[in-house]
Design a protein around this motif. Structure first.
Motif, PDB file in Angstrom:
ATOM      1  N   PHE A  50      45.740  43.924  42.783  1.00 48.29           N
ATOM      2  CA  PHE A  50      45.072  44.090  44.066  1.00 48.29           C
ATOM      3  C   PHE A  50      46.103  44.027  45.190  1.00 48.29           C
ATOM      4  O   PHE A  50      46.941  43.127  45.227  1.00 48.29           O
ATOM      5  CB  PHE A  50      44.031  42.992  44.223  1.00 48.29           C
ATOM      6  N   GLY A  59      48.037  46.225  33.795  1.00 48.63           N
ATOM      7  CA  GLY A  59      46.773  46.340  34.512  1.00 48.63           C
ATOM      8  C   GLY A  59      47.029  46.555  35.994  1.00 48.63           C
ATOM      9  O   GLY A  59      48.175  46.642  36.431  1.00 48.63           O
ATOM     10  N   LEU A  60      45.955  46.617  36.744  1.00 46.09           N
ATOM     11  CA  LEU A  60      46.084  46.871  38.177  1.00 46.09           C
ATOM     12  C   LEU A  60      46.241  45.571  38.953  1.00 46.09           C
ATOM     13  O   LEU A  60      45.671  44.543  38.598  1.00 46.09           O
ATOM     14  CB  LEU A  60      44.843  47.605  38.691  1.00 46.09           C
ATOM     15  N   PHE A 113      39.541  49.639  48.970  1.00 48.65           N
ATOM     16  CA  PHE A 113      40.561  48.831  48.314  1.00 48.65           C
ATOM     17  C   PHE A 113      41.773  49.701  47.957  1.00 48.65           C
ATOM     18  O   PHE A 113      41.656  50.905  47.742  1.00 48.65           O
ATOM     19  CB  PHE A 113      40.032  48.213  47.009  1.00 48.65           C
ATOM     20  N   ILE A 157      33.217  49.244  41.506  1.00 47.79           N
ATOM     21  CA  ILE A 157      34.012  50.086  42.393  1.00 47.79           C
ATOM     22  C   ILE A 157      34.418  51.347  41.645  1.00 47.79           C
ATOM     23  O   ILE A 157      34.460  51.379  40.421  1.00 47.79           O
ATOM     24  CB  ILE A 157      35.256  49.359  42.936  1.00 47.79           C
ATOM     25  N   GLU A 160      27.970  52.750  31.240  1.00 45.59           N
ATOM     26  CA  GLU A 160      27.973  53.927  32.097  1.00 45.59           C
ATOM     27  C   GLU A 160      27.512  55.142  31.293  1.00 45.59           C
ATOM     28  O   GLU A 160      27.569  55.167  30.054  1.00 45.59           O
ATOM     29  CB  GLU A 160      29.363  54.166  32.661  1.00 45.59           C
ATOM     30  N   TYR A 205      37.231  49.053  31.394  1.00 45.92           N
ATOM     31  CA  TYR A 205      37.657  50.398  31.749  1.00 45.92           C
ATOM     32  C   TYR A 205      38.506  50.962  30.620  1.00 45.92           C
ATOM     33  O   TYR A 205      39.111  50.226  29.845  1.00 45.92           O
ATOM     34  CB  TYR A 205      38.537  50.376  33.008  1.00 45.92           C
ATOM     35  N   ILE A 262      41.286  48.294  29.797  1.00 46.47           N
ATOM     36  CA  ILE A 262      41.565  47.274  30.805  1.00 46.47           C
ATOM     37  C   ILE A 262      40.259  46.584  31.190  1.00 46.47           C
ATOM     38  O   ILE A 262      39.240  47.247  31.382  1.00 46.47           O
ATOM     39  CB  ILE A 262      42.193  47.882  32.077  1.00 46.47           C
ATOM     40  N   TYR A 311      44.950  49.422  45.007  1.00 51.52           N
ATOM     41  CA  TYR A 311      45.516  48.731  43.858  1.00 51.52           C
ATOM     42  C   TYR A 311      46.808  49.436  43.447  1.00 51.52           C
ATOM     43  O   TYR A 311      46.978  50.636  43.666  1.00 51.52           O
ATOM     44  CB  TYR A 311      44.559  48.757  42.670  1.00 51.52           C
ATOM     45  N   LEU A 331      35.273  53.611  34.345  1.00 51.20           N
ATOM     46  CA  LEU A 331      34.439  52.458  34.045  1.00 51.20           C
ATOM     47  C   LEU A 331      33.594  52.751  32.820  1.00 51.20           C
ATOM     48  O   LEU A 331      32.892  53.761  32.761  1.00 51.20           O
ATOM     49  CB  LEU A 331      33.551  52.126  35.243  1.00 51.20           C
ATOM     50  N   VAL A 378      35.338  39.973  38.754  1.00 53.02           N
ATOM     51  CA  VAL A 378      35.071  40.105  40.175  1.00 53.02           C
ATOM     52  C   VAL A 378      35.451  38.821  40.877  1.00 53.02           C
ATOM     53  O   VAL A 378      35.071  37.737  40.436  1.00 53.02           O
ATOM     54  CB  VAL A 378      33.579  40.423  40.415  1.00 53.02           C
ATOM     55  N   GLU A 389      36.561  42.401  45.481  1.00 50.73           N
ATOM     56  CA  GLU A 389      37.842  42.793  44.889  1.00 50.73           C
ATOM     57  C   GLU A 389      37.839  42.358  43.440  1.00 50.73           C
ATOM     58  O   GLU A 389      37.325  41.299  43.083  1.00 50.73           O
ATOM     59  CB  GLU A 389      39.044  42.198  45.622  1.00 50.73           C
ATOM     60  N   GLN A 390      38.381  43.227  42.612  1.00 53.12           N
ATOM     61  CA  GLN A 390      38.451  42.935  41.192  1.00 53.12           C
ATOM     62  C   GLN A 390      39.876  42.558  40.810  1.00 53.12           C
ATOM     63  O   GLN A 390      40.834  43.049  41.383  1.00 53.12           O
ATOM     64  CB  GLN A 390      38.000  44.155  40.380  1.00 53.12           C
ATOM     65  N   PHE A 391      39.960  41.691  39.813  1.00 54.17           N
ATOM     66  CA  PHE A 391      41.259  41.255  39.300  1.00 54.17           C
ATOM     67  C   PHE A 391      41.358  41.684  37.851  1.00 54.17           C
ATOM     68  O   PHE A 391      40.454  41.422  37.055  1.00 54.17           O
ATOM     69  CB  PHE A 391      41.412  39.746  39.465  1.00 54.17           C
ATOM     70  N   PHE A 392      42.442  42.343  37.524  1.00 50.91           N
ATOM     71  CA  PHE A 392      42.529  43.040  36.264  1.00 50.91           C
ATOM     72  C   PHE A 392      43.403  42.319  35.245  1.00 50.91           C
ATOM     73  O   PHE A 392      44.385  41.658  35.599  1.00 50.91           O
ATOM     74  CB  PHE A 392      43.105  44.445  36.492  1.00 50.91           C
ATOM     75  N   GLY A 393      43.030  42.494  33.986  1.00 48.47           N
ATOM     76  CA  GLY A 393      43.885  42.052  32.917  1.00 48.47           C
ATOM     77  C   GLY A 393      45.048  43.009  32.746  1.00 48.47           C
ATOM     78  O   GLY A 393      45.080  44.083  33.365  1.00 48.47           O
ATOM     79  N   LEU A 409      41.258  55.199  36.113  1.00 46.10           N
ATOM     80  CA  LEU A 409      40.444  54.313  35.291  1.00 46.10           C
ATOM     81  C   LEU A 409      39.017  54.825  35.250  1.00 46.10           C
ATOM     82  O   LEU A 409      38.455  55.203  36.289  1.00 46.10           O
ATOM     83  CB  LEU A 409      40.425  52.898  35.868  1.00 46.10           C
ATOM     84  N   PHE A 424      34.224  43.707  33.877  1.00 44.01           N
ATOM     85  CA  PHE A 424      34.137  45.147  33.684  1.00 44.01           C
ATOM     86  C   PHE A 424      35.136  45.591  32.630  1.00 44.01           C
ATOM     87  O   PHE A 424      36.219  45.022  32.507  1.00 44.01           O
ATOM     88  CB  PHE A 424      34.429  45.892  34.992  1.00 44.01           C
ATOM     89  N   PHE A 469      37.322  54.449  41.401  1.00 43.35           N
ATOM     90  CA  PHE A 469      38.728  54.667  41.718  1.00 43.35           C
ATOM     91  C   PHE A 469      39.022  56.131  42.026  1.00 43.35           C
ATOM     92  O   PHE A 469      38.390  57.039  41.482  1.00 43.35           O
ATOM     93  CB  PHE A 469      39.599  54.238  40.537  1.00 43.35           C
TER      94      PHE A 469
END
Lengths: 116, 114
Positions: free
Chosen positions: B46, B43-44, B34, B102, A59, A36, A93, B36, A46, A97, A104-108, A44, A34, B104
């Protein structure tokens, strides 16, 4: 969780130029990423869903010709801001997934773009 | 439509005191929720999630969140705040129409004073 990197971490460019931002999943294969954008002191937003091997899904309100997304491999997605203008200045950003099945997403770490 | 609300833009707490960051949600179907955290220019990260099961969810850095179905809330808590907890916190909920997307909340800035 997944380890995600972005490059560059910050970039300054002149108005009218194009900027490419890379997002890499370092420790697992991500079919979905994703993108953002985040304005100062805001949440954020999307922009698009990047799918490996197919076109990105944008989007509503996001210009696909302005923000080009390419997800050519399972570990790399790129966002190109074409003909950038000062209003495109923002924090971009990416995320991947997780594989737990619970989304849950993991972000850069993000890329700060400043267009002069 | 799925949405989350964070009613407080800023929460100020003294170090060592308990902290609560509020979140309420509106969903169709079962909620996937969730939390964050975002540190400056980063960045975010989790923190934790609620999918099903126990209403009290434990996460990273000593944080926990309590799912309350009757009040449609998912408040983030920590028994004893640290100065290093100062950051921007986002509550999030899964999109109904997508297995992965998701949405936010607006974010709450947590400030812990020494």
């Amino acid at each position: 969780g997944a380890v995600v990197s972005q490059h560059p971490s910050w970039v300054i460019c002149k108005s009218g130029t194009s900027v490419k931002i890379e997002c890499r999943s370092l420790d697992f294969q991500a079919t979905t990423m994703f993108w953002y954008r985040q304005f100062p002191k805001q949440s954020l937003m999307l922009m698009a869903t990047s799918n490996e091997g197919s076109k990105a899904t944008y989007e509503q309100g996001v210009e696909k010709d302005k923000f080009l997304i390419n997800h050519a491999s399972l570990t790399l997605s790129t966002l190109t801001v074409t003909s950038a203008h000062p209003e495109d200045s923002s924090f971009y950003i990416c995320s991947v997934v997780g594989t737990s099945g619970y989304n849950e997403q993991f972000f850069g770490p993000g890329t700060r773009l400043t267009v002069l | 439509a799925q949405s989350v609300a964070q009613p407080e833009d800023q929460v100020n707490v003294a170090e060592g005191n308990p902290l609560t960051v509020k979140c309420t949600y509106s969903v169709s179907g079962n909620p996937y929720l969730f939390w964050y955290v975002q540190y400056p220019n980063r960045g975010l990260q989790f923190l934790l999630k609620y999918i099903t099961g126990d209403n009290l969810v434990k996460g990273s850095y000593g944080f926990e969140a309590e799912f309350n179905k009757s009040q449609t809330s998912f408040h983030l808590k920590k028994p004893s705040a640290l100065v290093s907890d100062s950051a921007l916190y986002f509550c999030a909920v899964r999109y109904y129409s997508s297995a992965s997307k998701i949405i936010f909340g607006s974010g709450t800035r947590l400030s812990i004073r020494p």
